[in-house]
Design an enzyme around this catalytic site. Structure first.
Site, PDB file in Angstrom:
ATOM      1  CG  ASP A 175      -6.523 -18.245  -3.681  1.00 29.30           C
ATOM      2  OD1 ASP A 175      -7.521 -18.851  -3.247  1.00 29.30           O
ATOM      3  OD2 ASP A 175      -5.909 -18.625  -4.694  1.00 29.30           O
ATOM      4  CB  SER A 176      -5.367 -22.038  -1.430  1.00 29.01           C
ATOM      5  OG  SER A 176      -5.890 -22.067  -2.743  1.00 29.01           O
ATOM      6  CE1 TYR A 204      -4.924 -22.762   2.021  1.00 29.99           C
ATOM      7  CE2 TYR A 204      -6.764 -21.277   2.361  1.00 29.99           C
ATOM      8  CZ  TYR A 204      -5.429 -21.558   2.484  1.00 29.99           C
ATOM      9  OH  TYR A 204      -4.596 -20.628   3.065  1.00 29.99           O
ATOM     10  N   GLY A 205      -9.234 -26.880  -0.999  1.00 27.64           N
ATOM     11  CA  GLY A 205     -10.507 -27.537  -1.324  1.00 27.64           C
ATOM     12  C   GLY A 205     -10.595 -28.988  -0.911  1.00 27.64           C
ATOM     13  CB  CYS A 217      -9.929 -18.561  -1.392  1.00 26.68           C
ATOM     14  SG  CYS A 217      -9.934 -20.340  -1.213  1.00 26.68           S
ATOM     15  CB  CYS A 255     -12.256 -22.758  -7.974  1.00 31.88           C
ATOM     16  SG  CYS A 255     -10.529 -22.816  -7.443  1.00 31.88           S
TER      17      CYS A 255
HETATM   18  N1  DGL Z   1      -8.805 -20.677  -5.156  1.00 30.56           N
HETATM   19  C1  DGL Z   1      -9.599 -21.402  -4.275  1.00 30.56           C
HETATM   20  C2  DGL Z   1     -11.071 -21.293  -4.464  1.00 30.56           C
HETATM   21  O1  DGL Z   1     -11.525 -20.286  -4.965  1.00 30.56           O
HETATM   22  C3  DGL Z   1      -9.125 -22.611  -3.587  1.00 30.56           C
HETATM   23  C4  DGL Z   1      -8.607 -23.696  -4.382  1.00 30.56           C
HETATM   24  C5  DGL Z   1      -7.986 -24.722  -3.498  1.00 30.56           C
HETATM   25  O2  DGL Z   1      -6.989 -24.402  -2.864  1.00 30.56           O
HETATM   26  O3  DGL Z   1      -8.528 -25.835  -3.448  1.00 30.56           O
HETATM   27  O4  DGL Z   1     -11.804 -22.174  -4.103  1.00 30.56           O
END
Ligand code: DGL
Length: 259
Positions: free
Chosen positions: A10-11, A42-43, A73, A181
């Site tokens: 995951d991020s 990441y989003g 993620c 998320c």
């Molecule tokens: N935990 C992530 C998800 O399920 C990513 C959140 C992120 O890094 O923006 O989307």
């Protein structure tokens, strides 16, 4: 092969909400988890960058002989899982917002989805929503800023933003709120302070754990021995934040290493 670990990435610490459900259902399975916190969120990144980071995480897990990879993620799944499946031979499990579940269960015909910009803009999310929404009205909201707060470990600081994001859903009479998320389940107790008790909060953790079990069985790579599981967590951020979340999910028998 059966005793090889499950890889999870995951991020950041968000995917630990998924790790917890996998570990609960499959306590024999060893795991290697990557918290790519330095690159969170990441989003907010373009699809190409999310895919590049997902490939990097995957290669690290493959180098450690993982037998299956859980993309814990939503953002990485909805933007990059097709590429990962095309490029690598091992099975991948992804996580997507539970739109179908919410759309089937709503009585008011209105559901809310809180997710990252990257997830809500992805083709995979749009296709899934189109397929399952029927007549249901979906109120989609980008949870800008929430991941950074969770990564800082100060979960209560998310309350003002959550009020801003959830109030319009409450005003619209939604009866299901989807946490799209994997970071957001860590905010459940804060969310419960804001939304009425009649509104159901849905996340995808249990479904992902179940799917992981099914695929391990299908591929005949479930660890059916009684050997005790070991867990390795990689992070490129401070160990103490990761440690705090590992305590929250009651992880045991683990080591932490810097990425
Ligand atoms: N935990 C992530 C998800 O399920 C990513 C959140 C992120 O890094 O923006 O989307």
């Amino acid at each position: 092969m059966n005793k090889n670990p499950i890889g999870i990435f995951d991020s950041g610490v968000g995917g630990l909400s998924i790790w917890k459900d996998i570990n609960q259902l499959l306590p024999n399975e060893s795991t290697i988890y990557i918290a790519d916190s330095n690159n969170a969120p990441y989003g907010e990144k373009p699809k190409e960058k999310i895919t590049e980071l997902s490939i990097k995480n995957t290669e690290l897990l493959l180098a450690q002989n993982c037998k299956l990879i859980v993309v814990a993620c939503n953002t990485a799944t909805t933007n990059s899982i097709d590429t990962l499946r095309k490029n690598y031979a091992i099975p991948f499990i992804g996580i997507e917002p539970a739109t179908k579940h919410a759309a089937i269960n709503t009585k008011t015909g209105k559901i809310g989805i809180l997710a990252t910009k990257g997830t809500l803009a992805s083709e995979l999310f749009l296709n899934t929503s189109e397929k399952y929404r029927g007549d249901v009205e979906i109120i989609e909201t980008i949870g800008t800023g929430l991941v950074a707060i969770i990564e800082s470990g100060n979960l209560d600081n998310a309350e003002p933003l959550l009020r801003e994001y959830l109030q319009p859903m409450i005003d619209k009479n939604v009866d299901n709120v989807v946490l799209g998320c994997s970071h957001y389940p860590f905010l459940t107790s804060v969310i419960k302070r804001i939304i009425p008790t009649e509104i159901t909060i849905i996340d995808s953790g249990e479904a992902v754990a179940k799917q992981t079990e099914n695929i391990l069985k299908d591929f005949n790579i479930l660890n059916s021995t009684e050997s005790s599981a070991e867990h390795l967590f990689y992070t490129n951020a401070q160990h103490d934040i990761l440690e705090m979340f590992l305590k929250k999910i009651r992880a045991a028998n683990y080591t932490i290493q810097s990425l």
